[in-house]
Design an enzyme around this catalytic site. Structure first.
Site, PDB file in Angstrom:
ATOM      1  N   TYR A 101      -5.677   5.253 -21.488  1.00 32.15           N
ATOM      2  CA  TYR A 101      -6.235   4.786 -20.211  1.00 32.15           C
ATOM      3  C   TYR A 101      -5.720   5.668 -19.087  1.00 32.15           C
ATOM      4  O   TYR A 101      -4.526   5.993 -19.027  1.00 32.15           O
ATOM      5  CB  TYR A 101      -5.828   3.336 -19.944  1.00 32.15           C
ATOM      6  CG  TYR A 101      -6.293   2.844 -18.592  1.00 32.15           C
ATOM      7  CD1 TYR A 101      -7.661   2.737 -18.312  1.00 32.15           C
ATOM      8  CD2 TYR A 101      -5.395   2.512 -17.590  1.00 32.15           C
ATOM      9  CE1 TYR A 101      -8.097   2.306 -17.075  1.00 32.15           C
ATOM     10  CE2 TYR A 101      -5.818   2.072 -16.355  1.00 32.15           C
ATOM     11  CZ  TYR A 101      -7.178   1.974 -16.100  1.00 32.15           C
ATOM     12  OH  TYR A 101      -7.607   1.553 -14.871  1.00 32.15           O
TER      13      TYR A 101
ATOM     14  N   GLU B 128       0.851  -1.188   0.000  1.00 27.04           N
ATOM     15  CA  GLU B 128       0.000   0.000   0.000  1.00 27.04           C
ATOM     16  C   GLU B 128       0.891   1.243   0.000  1.00 27.04           C
ATOM     17  O   GLU B 128       2.066   1.188   0.363  1.00 27.04           O
ATOM     18  CB  GLU B 128      -0.911   0.001   1.232  1.00 27.04           C
ATOM     19  CG  GLU B 128      -1.853  -1.187   1.316  1.00 27.04           C
ATOM     20  CD  GLU B 128      -2.884  -1.195   0.214  1.00 27.04           C
ATOM     21  OE1 GLU B 128      -3.344  -0.100  -0.191  1.00 27.04           O
ATOM     22  OE2 GLU B 128      -3.230  -2.292  -0.262  1.00 27.04           O
TER      23      GLU B 128
ATOM     24  N   SER C 238     -12.310   1.565  -8.371  1.00 26.79           N
ATOM     25  CA  SER C 238     -13.152   0.891  -7.390  1.00 26.79           C
ATOM     26  C   SER C 238     -13.265   1.700  -6.099  1.00 26.79           C
ATOM     27  O   SER C 238     -14.294   1.680  -5.431  1.00 26.79           O
ATOM     28  CB  SER C 238     -12.594  -0.499  -7.081  1.00 26.79           C
ATOM     29  OG  SER C 238     -11.255  -0.411  -6.612  1.00 26.79           O
TER      30      SER C 238
ATOM     31  N   LYS D 195      -2.379  -0.517 -12.275  1.00 24.52           N
ATOM     32  CA  LYS D 195      -3.141   0.348 -13.190  1.00 24.52           C
ATOM     33  C   LYS D 195      -2.307   0.682 -14.432  1.00 24.52           C
ATOM     34  O   LYS D 195      -2.786   0.633 -15.557  1.00 24.52           O
ATOM     35  CB  LYS D 195      -3.571   1.620 -12.465  1.00 24.52           C
ATOM     36  CG  LYS D 195      -4.442   1.380 -11.242  1.00 24.52           C
ATOM     37  CD  LYS D 195      -4.667   2.665 -10.467  1.00 24.52           C
ATOM     38  CE  LYS D 195      -5.451   2.419  -9.192  1.00 24.52           C
ATOM     39  NZ  LYS D 195      -4.738   1.546  -8.237  1.00 24.52           N
TER      40      LYS D 195
ATOM     41  N   VAL E  12     -10.804   2.838 -14.944  1.00 19.10           N
ATOM     42  CA  VAL E  12     -11.374   1.831 -14.046  1.00 19.10           C
ATOM     43  C   VAL E  12     -11.048   2.245 -12.628  1.00 19.10           C
ATOM     44  O   VAL E  12      -9.883   2.439 -12.281  1.00 19.10           O
ATOM     45  CB  VAL E  12     -10.799   0.428 -14.332  1.00 19.10           C
ATOM     46  CG1 VAL E  12     -11.357  -0.588 -13.339  1.00 19.10           C
ATOM     47  CG2 VAL E  12     -11.115   0.001 -15.759  1.00 19.10           C
TER      48      VAL E  12
END
Length: 379
Positions: free
Chosen positions: A260, A141, A210, A275, A208
């Protein structure tokens, strides 16, 4: 036409010409800046590749190598995964992985995932630790999402993370020059520069996401960008991802898109996640928001991505993306590099454990601790 009308038409033509010239100079300036930085970036890029190769499992590990037992103290995020066979996958001999706490006294090292011990879900192993046993701090993280670091200063012997200055470095992904493809990196997937017929894709720009938070810089950036260009949003905050939620389906979907948005949830040194690499696998040009351009250039050629900081405004970025669609020559400059590389994305968490096992063998006898874990990780 009167003289006044002629002057007005002439002025209009001159303004249009000047605007076109400025746009052309803007494009040329950006590409020149990217090209100029290539020489500077090469040293850092090769350094990262070299470190990756250093930590890759070595097929030359011999049967005479000292056996290593590595204890996985807790499965990351509480999700059980079958432990890998490091010999079958990476030709690392005499590497025993176990998640059985009863092996604690015999383990040469213990991998401890930060999230569980920081949240109190799991306690640290008991002290005193046996002999020269090493405790390995593992975390993928960003610092912004890694609480409680200060409690672990002076606790761990080795660090395992995406940071290039970790004791055990394994990023979310890395490029392998085709000429260096060997048995050691046989899992790397070859990249291909697009043919003329493949250069232009039917859709422009996808994202994309989440974890949507209005406090994130990436969400603020998106709100600005969508004023100038259409962005197709997928994930919990947008359209459902076709088929399933795996990275494979994301890559297949991105195969329809020219660009992207590879926007990280926070901006920190070396924090460059899947990503970016999903976009690379799909052949889309990544538009990145994360650490600095110089940091990205340690992992990729300068022309392989478009950094939001390359532009004075979000509007200027949007104009550049639209302009590339109309200019195949400039578009190809962002994609031709692919013909010289393969891409490797380490499998979570199997490759991390095997890489750690090999590192423990190399660091036998080392007993010093990481005294300023928080300061280092936030640096």
């Amino acid at each position: 036409m009167g003289a006044g009308a002629q002057r007005k038409a002439a002025r209009s033509s001159t303004v249009s010409a000047h605007r076109a010239d400025r746009r052309r100079k803007c494009c040329d300036s950006l590409l020149k800046r990217i090209s100029f930085s290539a020489a500077v970036a090469t040293a850092g890029f090769l350094f990262v590749l070299g470190v990756c190769f250093l930590h890759l499992p070595d097929p030359l590990d011999s049967a005479e190598t000292r056996a290593v037992t590595l204890l996985i103290w807790t499965h990351p995020f509480g999700r059980y995964r079958r432990l890998p066979d490091c010999l079958a996958l990476h030709q690392i001999e005499k590497c025993t992985l176990t998640d059985d706490w009863s092996a604690y006294l015999e383990a040469d090292a213990v991998i401890i995932h930060h999230r569980e011990v920081a949240s109190g879900t799991v306690f640290l192993p008991p002290e005193p630790r046996p002999g020269a046993q090493k405790w390995i701090w593992m975390n993928y993280e960003s610092p912004a999402h890694t609480p409680g670091l200060g409690r672990f200063d002076g606790v761990f012997n080795l660090t395992l993370s995406y940071r290039t200055d970790s004791d055990i470095f394994l990023p979310y992904g890395y490029l392998v020059p085709i000429r260096h493809t060997t048995r050691r990196n046989r899992f790397a997937q070859p990249l291909h520069a697009p043919s003329r017929s493949q250069l232009l894709r039917p859709r422009l720009l996808a994202w994309v996401i989440s974890n949507w938070s209005e406090s994130h810089a990436r969400v603020a950036f998106y709100h600005q960008l969508r004023q100038y260009v259409k962005v197709d949003v997928f994930g919990r905050a947008g359209h459902p991802i076709p088929e399933d939620n795996g990275s494979g389906s994301v890559v297949r979907m991105l195969g329809q898109y020219q660009f992207y948005l590879a926007l990280e949830n926070s901006q920190h040194t070396d924090y460059i996640t899947e990503k970016l690499w999903n976009a690379v696998r799909a052949g889309s040009i990544p538009v990145v928001l994360g650490p600095s351009r110089q940091n990205y250039e340690r992992f990729m050629p300068p022309e392989a991505f478009i950094h939001v900081d390359d532009f004075p405004t979000v509007r200027a970025l949007a104009r550049y993306l639209l302009r590339l669609r109309r200019d195949p020559v400039r578009l190809r400059r962002h994609l031709d590099w692919r013909g010289g590389y393969s891409l490797h994305q380490p499998a979570f968490w199997t490759e991390h454990y095997c890489t750690a096992c090999r590192a423990v063998r190399r660091n036998q006898g080392r007993t010093e601790v990481v005294r300023d874990l928080k300061q280092w990780f936030h640096s």
